[in-house]
Design a protein around this motif. Structure first.
Motif, PDB file in Angstrom:
ATOM      1  N   TYR A  59      93.040  39.239  66.163  1.00 12.47           N
ATOM      2  CA  TYR A  59      93.864  39.027  64.942  1.00 12.47           C
ATOM      3  C   TYR A  59      94.296  37.733  64.593  1.00 12.47           C
ATOM      4  O   TYR A  59      94.352  37.245  63.420  1.00 12.47           O
ATOM      5  CB  TYR A  59      95.143  40.036  65.213  1.00 12.47           C
ATOM      6  N   SER A  99      94.474  50.240  62.605  1.00  6.77           N
ATOM      7  CA  SER A  99      95.223  50.134  63.940  1.00  6.77           C
ATOM      8  C   SER A  99      96.176  51.206  64.110  1.00  6.77           C
ATOM      9  O   SER A  99      96.320  51.765  65.090  1.00  6.77           O
ATOM     10  CB  SER A  99      95.924  48.773  63.891  1.00  6.77           C
ATOM     11  N   LEU A 141      89.774  48.929  64.476  1.00 10.36           N
ATOM     12  CA  LEU A 141      90.326  47.931  64.212  1.00 10.36           C
ATOM     13  C   LEU A 141      89.673  47.006  63.113  1.00 10.36           C
ATOM     14  O   LEU A 141      90.406  46.149  62.428  1.00 10.36           O
ATOM     15  CB  LEU A 141      90.746  46.956  65.417  1.00 10.36           C
ATOM     16  N   CYS A 154      98.966  45.444  63.283  1.00  3.56           N
ATOM     17  CA  CYS A 154      98.500  45.599  64.588  1.00  3.56           C
ATOM     18  C   CYS A 154      99.536  45.536  65.581  1.00  3.56           C
ATOM     19  O   CYS A 154     100.434  44.504  65.740  1.00  3.56           O
ATOM     20  CB  CYS A 154      97.592  44.394  64.837  1.00  3.56           C
TER      21      CYS A 154
END
Length: 319
Positions: A84, A154, A140, A93
């Motif tokens: 991320y 997510s 993701l 997330c």
């Protein structure tokens, strides 16, 4: 006279070295008897009996499942956080780091066919249930090979084969849905139960009270699990709720409710097994307050400044 004094000196020396050896041997025995993860003083006789009972209660396969599943969750979430930060993962997330025992201990206490539903902090749940980690990571990344075909991201993980029904982005949305799943199980007489996870912040929405009320009224086989990590986003429980012992909210509906030290996977297993036994025997729902802690912020957009205080962290864990 000199000979007598010499004999006393030699005897004293032998006694001194014998006591030293005995003390060292006792320390070594205590160290061997103490579990490897313990950082505390040796257990009392009563505590040793409890630890011995725990070792007899669970087989090696269960312990291996716990360590493997929790380690997988931790490493997966750490990697998700790094990716991320590299902007490989976009959108929201929410990491589960610190709360792994909440799901690992629950899964080991239930059986094939039982249902699970949770909120948007949902990467770890399918991992504990055996979903392929590659599919979760692909989700993701927003790829078609993801567990939700890349359309959920997510916050919306689903795995029908593993009986995992989300992953829900709206706060508290999963609570009445969990009650509905439990109603279906009761209607079809499957003998299965539904674990419905929610955060401490979701406890104060109306849907929670509606769901627990009808669940108790209809004796639905549902276990409501409050994952109380101390913060609703960044606001502590004490600043948002008049009732800080959250399990007590279930008592007003006559639902068996209790707090659980959810930093201990064995205690999680026992609490969930007890609640599941009640549900399968037609006694209705239970409410468990899992007292846990997350070592990261609410989401990856949270700088986590409120979570790095050591006294605060220790205070949360010492329930």
């Amino acid at each position: 006279m000199n000979t007598f004094i010499a004999l006393i000196g030699i005897s004293s020396a032998f006694l001194f070295f014998y006591l030293l050896k005995f003390k060292a041997s006792k320390k070594q025995t205590d160290r061997e008897n103490r579990p490897r993860w313990s950082k505390y003083i040796p257990y009392s006789d009563k505590e040793k009996k409890v630890k011995s009972k725990s070792r007899e209660e669970f087989d090696t396969a269960t312990y291996l499942y716990w360590i493997k599943s929790m380690l997988l969750m931790r490493r997966f979430e750490e990697m998700a956080g790094r990716l991320y930060g590299q902007q490989k993962i976009r959108g929201f997330c929410h990491l589960y780091i610190g709360q792994e025992a909440c799901i690992s201990g629950a899964v080991s206490a239930l059986r094939e066919g039982d249902k699970y539903i949770t909120s948007y902090r949902d990467h770890a749940h399918p991992l504990a249930l055996g979903t392929n980690p590659d599919k979760i990571m692909a989700e993701l990344f927003g790829k078609e090979t993801g567990i939700s075909k890349g359309k959920g991201g997510s916050m919306h993980m689903f795995d029908k084969e593993k009986h995992f029904y989300g992953g829900h982005g709206i706060v508290g949305n999963q609570i009445p849905m969990g009650a509905g799943i439990a109603f279906s199980e009761k209607y079809n007489n499957t003998g299965n139960v539904c674990l419905t996870y929610l955060g401490d912040g979701a406890l104060r929405i109306g849907a929670f009270h509606e769901a627990v009320n009808i669940s108790m009224f209809l004796k639905l086989p549902v276990i409501f699990i409050i994952e109380n990590n101390g913060y609703a986003m960044g606001t502590s429980v004490g600043r948002t709720s008049n009732v800080t012992e959250l399990y007590k909210t279930g008592l007003s509906y006559d639902i068996p409710s209790e707090p659980v030290d959810a930093m201990n996977v064995i205690k999680v297993h026992r609490a969930v097994a007890k609640a599941a036994f009640r549900a399968r025997n037609g006694e209705g729902p239970s409410l468990l307050e899992f007292r846990t802690y997350r070592y990261k912020g609410h989401s990856m957009s949270d700088l986590s400044l409120i979570h790095i205080s050591e006294p605060t962290r220790l205070g949360m864990i010492s329930y």
